[in-house]
Scaffold this motif. Structure first.
Motif, mmCIF file in Angstrom:
data_model
loop_
_atom_site.group_PDB
_atom_site.id
_atom_site.type_symbol
_atom_site.label_atom_id
_atom_site.label_comp_id
_atom_site.label_asym_id
_atom_site.label_seq_id
_atom_site.Cartn_x
_atom_site.Cartn_y
_atom_site.Cartn_z
ATOM 1 N N MET A 154 1.531 -67.279 -39.369
ATOM 2 C CA MET A 154 0.845 -68.503 -39.740
ATOM 3 C C MET A 154 -0.436 -68.163 -40.510
ATOM 4 S SD MET A 154 0.443 -71.575 -37.097
ATOM 5 C CE MET A 154 1.878 -71.181 -36.138
ATOM 6 N N LEU A 206 3.440 -75.567 -38.720
ATOM 7 C CA LEU A 206 3.928 -75.235 -37.390
ATOM 8 C C LEU A 206 5.424 -74.981 -37.378
ATOM 9 C CD1 LEU A 206 1.877 -77.744 -35.276
ATOM 10 C CD2 LEU A 206 1.945 -75.324 -34.922
ATOM 11 N N GLY A 207 6.101 -75.114 -38.508
ATOM 12 C CA GLY A 207 7.525 -74.812 -38.545
ATOM 13 C C GLY A 207 8.418 -75.980 -38.242
ATOM 14 N N ALA A 208 7.866 -77.196 -38.178
ATOM 15 C CA ALA A 208 8.700 -78.377 -37.938
ATOM 16 C C ALA A 208 8.792 -79.152 -39.241
ATOM 17 C CB ALA A 208 8.110 -79.232 -36.830
ATOM 18 N N ALA A 220 1.133 -67.802 -31.948
ATOM 19 C CA ALA A 220 2.485 -68.341 -32.010
ATOM 20 C C ALA A 220 3.523 -67.232 -31.894
ATOM 21 C CB ALA A 220 2.673 -69.086 -33.321
ATOM 22 N N PRO A 221 4.527 -67.395 -31.042
ATOM 23 C CA PRO A 221 5.616 -66.415 -30.986
ATOM 24 C C PRO A 221 6.548 -66.597 -32.175
ATOM 25 C CG PRO A 221 6.067 -68.209 -29.507
ATOM 26 C CD PRO A 221 4.719 -68.487 -30.103
ATOM 27 N N ILE A 271 9.903 -67.584 -33.673
ATOM 28 C CA ILE A 271 10.969 -68.463 -33.209
ATOM 29 C C ILE A 271 12.049 -68.530 -34.264
ATOM 30 C CG2 ILE A 271 9.531 -69.899 -31.745
ATOM 31 C CD1 ILE A 271 9.638 -71.948 -34.071
ATOM 32 N N ARG A 272 13.224 -68.979 -33.809
ATOM 33 C CA ARG A 272 14.326 -69.257 -34.721
ATOM 34 C C ARG A 272 13.945 -70.485 -35.539
ATOM 35 N NH1 ARG A 272 19.763 -70.871 -33.561
ATOM 36 N NH2 ARG A 272 19.082 -71.609 -31.538
ATOM 37 N N LEU A 284 13.779 -73.938 -37.248
ATOM 38 C CA LEU A 284 14.310 -75.233 -36.821
ATOM 39 C C LEU A 284 14.965 -75.895 -38.024
ATOM 40 C CD1 LEU A 284 14.317 -77.272 -34.396
ATOM 41 C CD2 LEU A 284 12.540 -78.408 -35.660
#
Lengths: 160, 104
Positions: free
Chosen positions: A1, A47-49, A114-115, A117-118, A120
């Motif tokens: 990030m 945030l990846g969303a 933040a970890p 993540i796969r 989304l």
């Protein structure tokens, strides 16, 4: 990030939100409102969303901001009259913000990064919506229909 | 330094407080609706941030709640703005201080 991008987006979002809350002219406030929601959508992207960010842009800037502008235009006649500003609201808002910030900073378990993540994807969102969340989805559809009918009934001409 | 969860929560708290400021201190009904929408957006930002920083489950719960909350907020905005128009038709004002007919 990316932290530089985060700082810029956060400052722009909060600045636009503050402008929307304090500007005197309603039309300028509506434009700042749209700007603030662009900033919130950018934070969602960060945030990846991505899907939620796009939904936010479509609904808030495409629909709600236009609806607000229409309402401003339809209730235009008394725009100049209300200059009232309740200063106790500022005190309450500052108190709430300082309380929230104090409790967030006191909580040690929140200072995590933040970890990985796969991603989304829209496919995953759609699968979840159509399997585990299919009943909430139907209920939201019903609610939106009811809200549409309710809004129409509210603004219908009254018969005397 | 990458942004931590704390920073996102503080930004969301600031957005909530600005929405509260708009809802509490403005007299115009449309500003109150704008403030409520900003508070809802701050709550959505919290949901997404906790989803991103928390343990990952297969149905992405935080994202789902944010999507449903956005849909409900849109319904609320439509009904709220319709109420503003209806009130304006009746009283020819959108200043909430003058809407005191039910005051005892």
């Amino acid at each position: 990030m990316n932290s530089a991008a985060f700082i810029i987006i956060a400052i722009l979002t909060l600045g636009a939100a503050l402008a929307a809350a304090t500007l005197q002219k309603l039309m300028h406030a509506a434009l700042s409102f749209a700007g603030a929601f662009v900033g919130v959508a950018a934070l969602f992207f960060l945030l990846g969303a991505e899907f939620v960010g796009l939904v936010l842009v479509f609904i808030y800037i495409g629909a709600v901001a236009v609806l607000i502008v229409f309402t401003i235009l339809l209730t235009r006649r008394d725009v100049g009259k209300d200059r009232g500003f309740n200063w106790s609201g500022v005190a309450i808002a500052v108190a709430v913000f300082s309380g929230l910030t104090w409790s967030i900073l006191k909580t040690q378990s929140l200072s995590i990064i933040a970890p990985h993540i796969r991603a989304l994807t829209v496919k995953r969102v759609g699968e979840a919506l159509m399997t585990s969340y299919v009943w909430p989805l139907q209920c939201v559809g019903l609610l939106l229909t009811a809200a549409l009918i309710g809004a129409l009934v509210l603004v219908m001409e009254e018969k005397r | 330094m990458t942004p931590t969860l704390q920073i996102f929560l503080i930004v969301s708290g600031a957005l909530f407080s600005i929405g509260l400021l708009a809802a509490l201190s403005r007299r115009h009904a449309i500003f109150i609706l704008i403030g409520i929408e900003m508070m809802l957006a701050a709550a959505n930002l919290n949901f997404i941030a906790f989803w991103r920083f928390g343990p990952q489950h297969q149905p992405p719960t935080g994202v789902m709640i944010a999507i449903f909350s956005i849909a409900i907020a849109a319904a609320e905005a439509a009904v709220g703005l319709a109420m503003v128009i209806a009130v304006y038709r009746h009283y020819h004002t959108t200043n909430v201080d003058q809407l005191d007919q039910l005051r005892g």
